[in-house]
Design a protein around this motif. Structure first.
Motif, PDB file in Angstrom:
ATOM      1  N   SER A 142     -10.045  17.022  -5.934  1.00 48.40           N
ATOM      2  CA  SER A 142      -9.804  18.435  -5.618  1.00 48.40           C
ATOM      3  C   SER A 142      -9.425  18.577  -4.142  1.00 48.40           C
ATOM      4  O   SER A 142      -8.477  19.304  -3.801  1.00 48.40           O
ATOM      5  CB  SER A 142     -11.051  19.263  -5.921  1.00 48.40           C
ATOM      6  N   LEU A 143     -10.154  17.869  -3.276  1.00 47.65           N
ATOM      7  CA  LEU A 143      -9.841  17.899  -1.847  1.00 47.65           C
ATOM      8  C   LEU A 143      -8.504  17.224  -1.567  1.00 47.65           C
ATOM      9  O   LEU A 143      -7.736  17.672  -0.708  1.00 47.65           O
ATOM     10  CB  LEU A 143     -10.960  17.200  -1.059  1.00 47.65           C
ATOM     11  N   ALA A 147      -5.112  18.951   0.035  1.00 44.87           N
ATOM     12  CA  ALA A 147      -4.430  18.363   1.198  1.00 44.87           C
ATOM     13  C   ALA A 147      -2.963  18.095   0.891  1.00 44.87           C
ATOM     14  O   ALA A 147      -2.087  18.299   1.750  1.00 44.87           O
ATOM     15  CB  ALA A 147      -5.131  17.073   1.612  1.00 44.87           C
ATOM     16  N   VAL A 148      -2.670  17.641  -0.334  1.00 43.89           N
ATOM     17  CA  VAL A 148      -1.276  17.336  -0.709  1.00 43.89           C
ATOM     18  C   VAL A 148      -0.428  18.597  -0.716  1.00 43.89           C
ATOM     19  O   VAL A 148       0.716  18.595  -0.254  1.00 43.89           O
ATOM     20  CB  VAL A 148      -1.241  16.646  -2.097  1.00 43.89           C
ATOM     21  N   PHE A 149      -0.981  19.715  -1.215  1.00 39.96           N
ATOM     22  CA  PHE A 149      -0.224  20.968  -1.256  1.00 39.96           C
ATOM     23  C   PHE A 149       0.061  21.515   0.145  1.00 39.96           C
ATOM     24  O   PHE A 149       0.999  22.285   0.327  1.00 39.96           O
ATOM     25  CB  PHE A 149      -0.975  22.016  -2.083  1.00 39.96           C
ATOM     26  N   GLU A 155       8.317  13.487   0.803  1.00 40.86           N
ATOM     27  CA  GLU A 155       8.069  12.052   0.767  1.00 40.86           C
ATOM     28  C   GLU A 155       6.576  11.754   0.907  1.00 40.86           C
ATOM     29  O   GLU A 155       6.040  10.862   0.242  1.00 40.86           O
ATOM     30  CB  GLU A 155       8.849  11.371   1.897  1.00 40.86           C
ATOM     31  N   ALA A 156       5.902  12.520   1.770  1.00 42.42           N
ATOM     32  CA  ALA A 156       4.456  12.332   1.957  1.00 42.42           C
ATOM     33  C   ALA A 156       3.699  12.692   0.684  1.00 42.42           C
ATOM     34  O   ALA A 156       2.726  12.027   0.319  1.00 42.42           O
ATOM     35  CB  ALA A 156       3.964  13.184   3.115  1.00 42.42           C
ATOM     36  N   ALA A 160       1.368  10.174  -1.535  1.00 46.21           N
ATOM     37  CA  ALA A 160      -0.027  10.497  -1.846  1.00 46.21           C
ATOM     38  C   ALA A 160      -0.289  10.398  -3.350  1.00 46.21           C
ATOM     39  O   ALA A 160      -1.292   9.830  -3.788  1.00 46.21           O
ATOM     40  CB  ALA A 160      -0.360  11.901  -1.344  1.00 46.21           C
ATOM     41  N   PHE A 161       0.620  10.942  -4.148  1.00 45.92           N
ATOM     42  CA  PHE A 161       0.448  10.871  -5.607  1.00 45.92           C
ATOM     43  C   PHE A 161       0.536   9.430  -6.100  1.00 45.92           C
ATOM     44  O   PHE A 161      -0.192   9.030  -7.012  1.00 45.92           O
ATOM     45  CB  PHE A 161       1.500  11.735  -6.306  1.00 45.92           C
ATOM     46  N   ALA A 162       1.426   8.635  -5.490  1.00 40.05           N
ATOM     47  CA  ALA A 162       1.543   7.229  -5.879  1.00 40.05           C
ATOM     48  C   ALA A 162       0.271   6.462  -5.560  1.00 40.05           C
ATOM     49  O   ALA A 162      -0.146   5.570  -6.306  1.00 40.05           O
ATOM     50  CB  ALA A 162       2.732   6.593  -5.169  1.00 40.05           C
ATOM     51  N   THR A 163      -0.375   6.824  -4.447  1.00 43.46           N
ATOM     52  CA  THR A 163      -1.629   6.172  -4.053  1.00 43.46           C
ATOM     53  C   THR A 163      -2.723   6.413  -5.082  1.00 43.46           C
ATOM     54  O   THR A 163      -3.565   5.539  -5.338  1.00 43.46           O
ATOM     55  CB  THR A 163      -2.081   6.690  -2.671  1.00 43.46           C
ATOM     56  N   CYS A 164      -2.723   7.602  -5.691  1.00 40.03           N
ATOM     57  CA  CYS A 164      -3.802   7.983  -6.606  1.00 40.03           C
ATOM     58  C   CYS A 164      -3.492   7.716  -8.076  1.00 40.03           C
ATOM     59  O   CYS A 164      -4.411   7.731  -8.899  1.00 40.03           O
ATOM     60  CB  CYS A 164      -4.094   9.481  -6.442  1.00 40.03           C
ATOM     61  N   SER A 165      -2.236   7.489  -8.414  1.00 40.88           N
ATOM     62  CA  SER A 165      -1.835   7.443  -9.825  1.00 40.88           C
ATOM     63  C   SER A 165      -2.545   6.345 -10.616  1.00 40.88           C
ATOM     64  O   SER A 165      -3.040   6.588 -11.721  1.00 40.88           O
ATOM     65  CB  SER A 165      -0.318   7.271  -9.930  1.00 40.88           C
TER      66      SER A 165
END
Length: 234
Positions: A142-143, A147-149, A155-156, A160-165
């Motif tokens: 959630s945090l 932060a992503v939004f 690109e950032a 970030a999504f690739a790091t968590c996927s």
């Protein structure tokens, strides 16, 4: 899996009480440990994305060792208690387990004693071992999502999504199947469904884990591409 392979090759489908207890202990220890390790990994993603400059301080080696040791310790305590309690019941009916390995819910069905207290205790353990780490994972993501939004760069956001996927994929597979088995009311349990779902988190998910975690690795992607090109052309 080694026991299943040995049974298949030697045409022997029996297991000793000690072997059964060992299976329960190892399964719950490794499964419980992975629950907390996945929560620790979610915290690692949170620090990497939300506090990148403080990452070496917040995720120092000492903290990593403590989280790892704590995960295995909690899993081991849960495995020891449930294995001991399961084997302490009298089994005076059929001793044929309708499953491909010794799992506590399957063994409890064969007892000739009142297991209501144990089932309640197992349910509470599952809530602690599953929901507490899952709550930490959801809080971390959630945090991360907030932060992503707030990021201005597309690109950032992709990074970030690739790091968590990969982590999210493993969490979905692992927690979804475990909660389906251990957190449903007894009246909703079906032996056939339980065996299929159990195969997911005992065999399929561990087999997929290395692939899921390495899918972003450049060398792995290059090797997969070469293999596909070679077989597609031939």
């Amino acid at each position: 899996v080694p026991k299943m392979a040995a049974n298949y090759l030697m045409h022997n489908r029996s297991i000793s009480p000690a072997g059964c207890g060992t299976q329960i202990f190892l399964f719950l220890t490794l499964g419980g440990g992975e629950c907390f390790l996945l929560a620790a990994m979610a915290y690692d993603r949170y620090v990497a994305i939300c506090h990148p400059l403080r990452y070496p301080i917040l995720m120092n080696q000492k903290l990593c060792l403590h989280m790892t040791a704590g995960s295995w310790l909690l899993g081991g305590v849960d495995g020891l208690m449930q294995a001991g309690a399961t084997l302490s019941f009298p089994y005076c009916h059929s001793r044929e387990i309708n499953h491909f390995f010794c799992e506590a819910p399957s063994l409890v069905r064969l007892t000739c004693a009142n297991t209501m207290i144990f089932e309640f205790f197992m349910y509470v353990c599952c809530i602690l071992m599953l929901l507490i780490p899952l709550s930490l994972i959801l809080a971390s993501y959630s945090l991360i999502l907030a932060a992503v939004f707030r990021m201005q760069s597309t690109e950032a956001r992709k990074k970030a999504f690739a790091t968590c996927s990969s982590h999210l994929a493993v969490v979905g597979l692992f927690y979804g199947t475990l909660m389906f088995i251990y957190m449903r009311p007894k009246s909703y349990h079906s032996v056939g469904h339980d065996k299929v779902v159990s195969a997911f988190y005992t065999i399929l998910t561990p087999v997929l884990n290395p692939l899921i975690y390495s899918v972003r690795n450049i060398e792995v992607k290059g090797a997969c591409r070469k293999w596909l090109e070679k077989h597609f052309k031939s």
